[in-house]
Design an enzyme around this catalytic site. Sequence first.
Site, mmCIF file in Angstrom:
data_model
loop_
_atom_site.group_PDB
_atom_site.id
_atom_site.type_symbol
_atom_site.label_atom_id
_atom_site.label_comp_id
_atom_site.label_asym_id
_atom_site.label_seq_id
_atom_site.Cartn_x
_atom_site.Cartn_y
_atom_site.Cartn_z
ATOM 1 N N GLU A 14 67.043 89.387 44.834
ATOM 2 C CA GLU A 14 66.977 88.199 46.080
ATOM 3 C C GLU A 14 68.543 88.019 46.345
ATOM 4 O O GLU A 14 69.323 87.580 45.688
ATOM 5 C CB GLU A 14 66.565 86.783 45.585
ATOM 6 C CG GLU A 14 66.336 85.818 46.714
ATOM 7 C CD GLU A 14 66.689 84.562 46.387
ATOM 8 O OE1 GLU A 14 66.371 83.698 47.366
ATOM 9 O OE2 GLU A 14 67.565 84.063 45.432
ATOM 10 N N ASP A 61 67.132 85.922 40.954
ATOM 11 C CA ASP A 61 67.449 84.823 41.684
ATOM 12 C C ASP A 61 68.902 84.937 41.929
ATOM 13 O O ASP A 61 69.726 85.101 41.160
ATOM 14 C CB ASP A 61 67.137 83.672 40.901
ATOM 15 C CG ASP A 61 67.191 82.282 41.835
ATOM 16 O OD1 ASP A 61 66.561 82.106 42.802
ATOM 17 O OD2 ASP A 61 68.197 81.778 41.619
HETATM 18 C C1 GLC Z 1 66.909 81.007 44.963
HETATM 19 C C2 GLC Z 1 65.390 80.320 44.991
HETATM 20 C C3 GLC Z 1 65.452 78.971 45.508
HETATM 21 C C4 GLC Z 1 66.380 78.240 44.465
HETATM 22 C C5 GLC Z 1 67.778 78.905 44.306
HETATM 23 C C6 GLC Z 1 68.704 78.477 43.377
HETATM 24 O O1 GLC Z 1 67.454 80.884 46.586
HETATM 25 O O2 GLC Z 1 64.439 81.082 45.652
HETATM 26 O O3 GLC Z 1 64.075 78.414 45.237
HETATM 27 O O4 GLC Z 1 66.445 77.082 45.080
HETATM 28 O O5 GLC Z 1 67.906 80.310 44.576
HETATM 29 O O6 GLC Z 1 68.213 78.861 42.334
#
Ligand code: GLC
Length: 631
Positions: free
Chosen positions: A350, A273
């Site tokens: 991500e 994440d």
């Molecule tokens: C990422 C996740 C999202 C979350 C954020 C903070 O972007 O996909 O859902 O709110 O991180 O953890």
Amino acid sequence: MAPAPVSTVRGMTRPVPEAGGRREFTGTEYENTPVSHHSSNLAQAATPLAAHAGQLVVHAPPAAQPPWWRKAVIYQIYPRSWADGNGDGIGDLPGITARLPYLRDLGVDAIWLSPFYVSPQADAGYDVADYRDVDPIFGTLADADTLLSTAHDLGLKVIVDLVANHSSDEHPWFQAALAAGPGSPERERYVFRDGRGPYGALPPNNWLCAFGGAAWTRVESDKDKSGTDGQWYLHLFATKQPDFNWENPQVRAEFEDVLRFWLDRGVDGFRVDAADGLIKQAGLPDWDEPLHLLGDAAGVLHDHHGKQAPMWDQDGVHEIYRAWRQILNSYNPIDAAGHSRDNDRILCAEACVNSQERAARYVRDDEMHQAFNFRFMQTQWRADDLRDAVTNSFTAADSVGAPTTWVLSNHDGVRHASRFGLPVGTKCPNGIGVGDPQPDAALGLRRARAATALMLALPGSSYLYQGEELGLPDSTDMPDDARQDPTWARRGHTERGRDGCRVPMPWEGDRPSYGFGPSDRTWLPQPASYAALAVDRQAGAPGTTLELYRALLAARREHGLGTGSLSWLGGFPEEVLAFANEPAAGERVLVITNLGAEPVPVPGGAQILVSSGPLTPQGLVPTDTTVWLSA
Ligand code: GLC
């Protein structure tokens, strides 16, 4: 996996109510969709295959037998919303385990589970208070073990979420930091700073939180406790998500241990994440460009006028991932005798970075295995844009020898069945609600089916988001008082946020909560339109979106498309995407996606493998339709 036997079109003939007086979508328009059969009437208006010579090769197939993650289709489960085992209205791990055979039958290779760890749920689990345990709303560690072993028995890999940029403010380390006060080693594990201005009353810099408002919150209790002005702590996300200080060796050691904890339990990998956020530029300088995590209306990622944001995509993150890769490799030593690369444990980033080239830095040989392709996800429904996004994705990933990934929907954005129902060229809003311009549901679904058929024909690894295989739209008429995404409040009720794509799954159209769980409770309300889209209404029914996904996944596997090549074909109108995917050991498949106004013929002699929608009576590929052909 073979599609379920054809039965009746249960429920799919019922009109789906839509807001805004739009066309009604009944589902019946797809009944005559050819799926895995050879059509005889394609000769009409066909052009010879030779007319499409002049291929532009943009991606060659890998030479060696590629490991699973280079071609896998990975299905994202949002645990709160997939299946509720105990009837409390929130999905849970036993609920997921019980439904896993559905995914085997769908034909995916792996699942990715959004967080199920101990959490106050201030950001739906992305605020973790204990990284080594399961939140009671989702079950127990024993439930996690059962899920893992059941998935593995079914031949499914399991990827879990790793939230390393921040913890919950209820994490024991953050509580200890608050208690210990300014200057303490406990505070060094997070990003605490004194404020600016008289009495430190202003935040340390001007950074904004991704959900709206300042990225800093003041510790009011400091004043009472120590008599000093209160310090501020950094949170790139919600107030209850304090950022870790990744310059601190204890933080690094802790997460390496967390990786081992889950690897020892048998997980096959981690979706990392906010992977671009862990390291911040020294000195935390102000940043005056807009924060936009994602790109503009044309789907182009922001270049911030050539400047590098001080809180995202700092070079220092890469050494963290190199260290993690070593740990993962140690679970599957690549030189071990008898080693099978089908056992690789993987990392997927991500990282919402400025370009595909920046994203490729996360998947260099000694770092992560995959990174999400947000460029593709944001691309508008325009042939040129899609062609550019696909070509650019291969160029960037191939430059570092990594597989491309593809994704159209996830838990953070409007589902593609709704997004593609908005006018082309408009930036997709962050959530759609009552009073907002409503998507054209029928158009959106038609384009979504064509887009998915395009995506699943591309070499690389594809991510599916739960419910897209049912053609689920976002909930676009959810009462605002039901919303739970912190964005809605933090943006002063100007942006609705992400609840619309997080609504619990419909499994059985005639049951309370549409079969989500044994009670009628659901943590977010389900739109009435979900009844007709439930799994039991679509399974086995010809032309349904679920059967389309099953057919696409079966044909993708059979033809080895995940590890094929990609060459654009010439001789088609500009508004048509046409390419060949030729696996190293297999027959090539031609793919045509028609985004133009006129139907297009398929090359002479070609036979339809799968089509995202019915062809014209003359056997032509109509607007917003993708076909897979063997030729
Ligand atoms: C990422 C996740 C999202 C979350 C954020 C903070 O972007 O996909 O859902 O709110 O991180 O953890």
